[in-house]
Design an enzyme around this catalytic site. Structure first.
Site, short mmCIF file in Angstrom:
data_model
loop_
_atom_site.label_atom_id
_atom_site.label_comp_id
_atom_site.label_asym_id
_atom_site.label_seq_id
_atom_site.Cartn_x
_atom_site.Cartn_y
_atom_site.Cartn_z
N HIS A 161 -53.17 40.28 47.57
CA HIS A 161 -51.79 40.77 47.63
C HIS A 161 -51.25 41.13 46.24
O HIS A 161 -50.20 41.77 46.14
CB HIS A 161 -50.91 39.71 48.28
CG HIS A 161 -49.94 40.22 49.31
ND1 HIS A 161 -50.01 41.48 49.87
CD2 HIS A 161 -48.86 39.62 49.87
CE1 HIS A 161 -49.02 41.63 50.74
NE2 HIS A 161 -48.30 40.52 50.76
N ASN A 171 -41.81 39.94 49.59
CA ASN A 171 -40.90 40.41 50.64
C ASN A 171 -39.52 40.80 50.15
O ASN A 171 -38.73 41.36 50.91
CB ASN A 171 -40.79 39.37 51.76
CG ASN A 171 -42.09 39.16 52.49
OD1 ASN A 171 -43.09 39.83 52.23
ND2 ASN A 171 -42.11 38.22 53.39
N ASN A 200 -44.68 44.43 53.83
CA ASN A 200 -43.33 43.90 53.68
C ASN A 200 -42.69 44.20 52.33
O ASN A 200 -41.47 44.36 52.24
CB ASN A 200 -43.31 42.40 53.96
CG ASN A 200 -43.48 42.10 55.43
OD1 ASN A 200 -43.08 42.88 56.29
ND2 ASN A 200 -44.09 40.97 55.73
#
Length: 189
Positions: A20, A67, A113
């Site tokens: 990520h 997010n 997200n």
């Protein structure tokens, strides 16, 4: 500032080399390539800047967690009055195999997200993005994106990041269409 290049990721050492954090890894690579440091705390993130091809560029790593990336990015965009088409966002994408790099001028969040947060906060999908393939998860997605790259994948990821950085150079020298032709031209293996 002429451009803002934001890489998406999560803050903290435990996330440094996770899938990520491909966007953060790309920003770190760009900082080294352009002889700057991304260590100033501003816009709820870490920033650094450089000039190249007569363009002033801000590098940004939002420290808001993935997010809420839009919270950091919108502050920088508003402060410098940068148009969305001059914001380049680099992030991981599970739709592509490890090492694939793709660039596009605009589009949906694709289920990411961090990108969703940016679109919500900016109020537009009209910003360029560079997507770095991290592989398709065969397990729980959250567990997968927060896992580190396997040793055999690391070379592919760093070659993909090098390609993204070269694409940024081309964008600054010759514009987004040339950069897209370079980045989208073939698959990094």
């Amino acid at each position: 500032m002429d451009y803002i290049i934001a890489g998406l990721g999560n803050p903290g050492e435990r996330y440094t080399f996770t899938r990520h954090n491909a966007g953060f890894l790309a920003i770190d690579y760009l900082a080294q390539a352009f002889n700057t440091k991304v260590d100033k705390i501003k816009f709820k993130g870490l920033t650094g800047s450089f000039e190249y091809a007569d363009k002033k560029v801000l590098l940004l790593k939002p420290m808001t967690y993935m997010n809420s990336s839009g919270d950091s990015i919108v502050e920088a965009v508003n402060f410098y009055k940068v148009k969305p088409e001059k914001l380049i966002v680099i992030y991981d994408d599970i739709a592509f195999d490890v090492g694939v790099v793709k660039m596009r001028k605009k589009g949906s969040d694709g289920g990411h997200n961090g990108v969703k947060s940016i679109i919500q906060r900016l109020g537009t999908e009209e910003f360029p993005r560079i997507r770095i393939g991290i592989g398709v998860p065969k397990e729980d997605m959250v567990k997968y994106v927060l896992s580190e790259f396997e040793d055999y994948e690391k070379q592919k990821i760093f070659r993909a990041i090098e390609k993204a950085a070269q694409g940024i150079k081309i964008l600054l020298e010759s514009g987004i269409d040339r950069a897209m032709n370079y980045i989208n031209g073939d698959v990094v293996v």
